[in-house]
Design an enzyme around this catalytic site. Structure first.
Site, PDB file in Angstrom:
ATOM      1  CE  LYS A  39    -109.152 -37.078 -88.879  1.00  0.00           C
ATOM      2  NZ  LYS A  39    -110.437 -36.913 -89.492  1.00  0.00           N
TER       3      LYS A  39
ATOM      4  CG  HIS B 192    -108.089 -38.192 -94.566  1.00  0.00           C
ATOM      5  ND1 HIS B 192    -109.002 -37.177 -94.396  1.00  0.00           N
ATOM      6  CD2 HIS B 192    -108.351 -39.111 -93.610  1.00  0.00           C
ATOM      7  CE1 HIS B 192    -109.779 -37.485 -93.371  1.00  0.00           C
ATOM      8  NE2 HIS B 192    -109.410 -38.658 -92.873  1.00  0.00           N
TER       9      HIS B 192
ATOM     10  CD  GLU C 197    -110.297 -42.905 -93.036  1.00  0.00           C
ATOM     11  OE1 GLU C 197    -109.973 -43.295 -91.911  1.00  0.00           O
ATOM     12  OE2 GLU C 197    -110.121 -41.737 -93.434  1.00  0.00           O
TER      13      GLU C 197
ATOM     14  N   GLY D 232    -115.547 -37.988 -88.536  1.00  0.00           N
ATOM     15  CA  GLY D 232    -115.904 -36.849 -87.683  1.00  0.00           C
ATOM     16  C   GLY D 232    -117.355 -36.892 -87.227  1.00  0.00           C
TER      17      GLY D 232
ATOM     18  CB  SER E  43    -116.901 -42.207 -85.919  1.00  0.00           C
ATOM     19  OG  SER E  43    -116.989 -40.909 -86.506  1.00  0.00           O
TER      20      SER E  43
HETATM   21  P1  PGA Z   1    -112.431 -39.843 -86.881  1.00  0.00           P
HETATM   22  O1  PGA Z   1    -111.318 -39.734 -88.011  1.00  0.00           O
HETATM   23  O2  PGA Z   1    -112.275 -41.190 -86.226  1.00  0.00           O
HETATM   24  O3  PGA Z   1    -112.130 -38.722 -85.961  1.00  0.00           O
HETATM   25  O4  PGA Z   1    -113.768 -39.756 -87.576  1.00  0.00           O
HETATM   26  C1  PGA Z   1    -111.018 -40.842 -88.813  1.00  0.00           C
HETATM   27  C2  PGA Z   1    -110.261 -40.434 -90.028  1.00  0.00           C
HETATM   28  O5  PGA Z   1    -110.528 -39.366 -90.597  1.00  0.00           O
HETATM   29  O6  PGA Z   1    -109.358 -41.177 -90.453  1.00  0.00           O
END
Ligand code: PGA
Length: 258
Positions: A13, A98, A170, A176, A216
């Site tokens: 990110k 995303h 996702e 997050g 996550s």
């Molecule tokens: P995260 O991000 O594992 O920090 O929730 C995953 C993503 O947004 O691809």
């Protein structure tokens, strides 16, 4: 049954933003799991650190790509990132659609469809992110929401090219968050996504497309998540941003999928 190569992908990110920090991170994971042949891996560093990361992963089995591209290869697109630069750096993957791009930067499915098409035209692999916005057990609703995203985002793609697309499921509510979606939820939805792909593009094509889960994912929950046959791997965020945790995730996927 088609054997689909398992995947562990990861996005940094906009977290590791100094050139040195991002390059060091790439070097660390390359030392830990850069010779792993059984798992397909890719890293999406922050856009500004892509070049130094590309140098670190040039001769690695860990691929890399960008978290976004402009919807056109070049031209008057101030502030955007061209796929031509990514190709020049040797990248192989493009993250598209995303939920942060869809919500914060108002990306439409039409624009996402253009980006998927451009990626395929350039011989790279799109990692297309889809996911329902709210947590619900109304699986019919989730299925139709996701099938709609798939049909809009993949509308320009010739059938024989579809197997290069990686679908990242996702659920927006699990990104997050403290915890991932449950392994049961992920298994159920991946099976529904494969059914949708089969409705849209035929069973043979649907069987070849890799569907990975993101939201996550951690070294503690990954084994349960990938234990279903329709879950072809994971797309990792925060909980893989320590190289040792990332290594543990890769090793768990390898153990479960062998
Ligand atoms: P995260 O991000 O594992 O920090 O929730 C995953 C993503 O947004 O691809």
């Amino acid at each position: 049954m088609t054997r689909r190569k398992p995947i562990v992908g990861m996005s940094l990110k906009m977290y590791h933003n100094s050139l040195k920090k991002a390059a060091d991170f790439a070097e660390s994971i390359n030392q830990l799991v850069g010779e792993e042949e059984e798992i397909e891996q890719f890293l999406f560093p922050g856009m500004g650190t892509l070049y130094p990361v590309s140098l670190k992963l040039k001769n690695s089995l860990i691929g890399f790509g960008s978290q976004n591209i402009a919807p056109a290869a070049n031209g008057a697109y101030t502030g955007e990132f061209s796929i031509e630069s990514l190709v020049d750096m040797g990248g192989s993957y493009v993250e598209i659609g995303h939920s942060e791009r869809r919500s914060l930067f108002h990306e439409s499915d039409e624009m996402i469809a253009d980006k998927v098409q451009l990626t395929i035209e350039n011989g790279l692999m799109p990692v297309l992110c889809i996911g329902e916005p709210k947590e619900t057990t109304d699986f019919e609703w989730i299925k139709s929401f996701l099938e709609n995203q798939l049909s809009m985002d993949l509308k320009n793609i010739a059938k024989e090219k579809l197997e290069t697309v990686i679908i990242a499921y996702e659920p927006v509510w699990a990104i997050g968050a403290a915890n991932a979606a449950s392994a049961e939820h992920v298994a159920k939805i991946h099976t529904l996504i494969r059914e949708s792909l089969s409705n849209l593009f035929g069973t043979e094509t649907a069987e070849k497309i890799r569907i990975i889960y993101g939201g996550s994912v951690s070294k503690d929950n990954v084994s349960a998540i990938v234990s279903n046959e329709n879950v072809d791997g994971v797309f990792v965020g925060r909980f893989g941003h320590d190289p040792k945790n990332y290594q543990a995730i890769v090793e768990s996927v390898k153990t479960i999928k062998k």
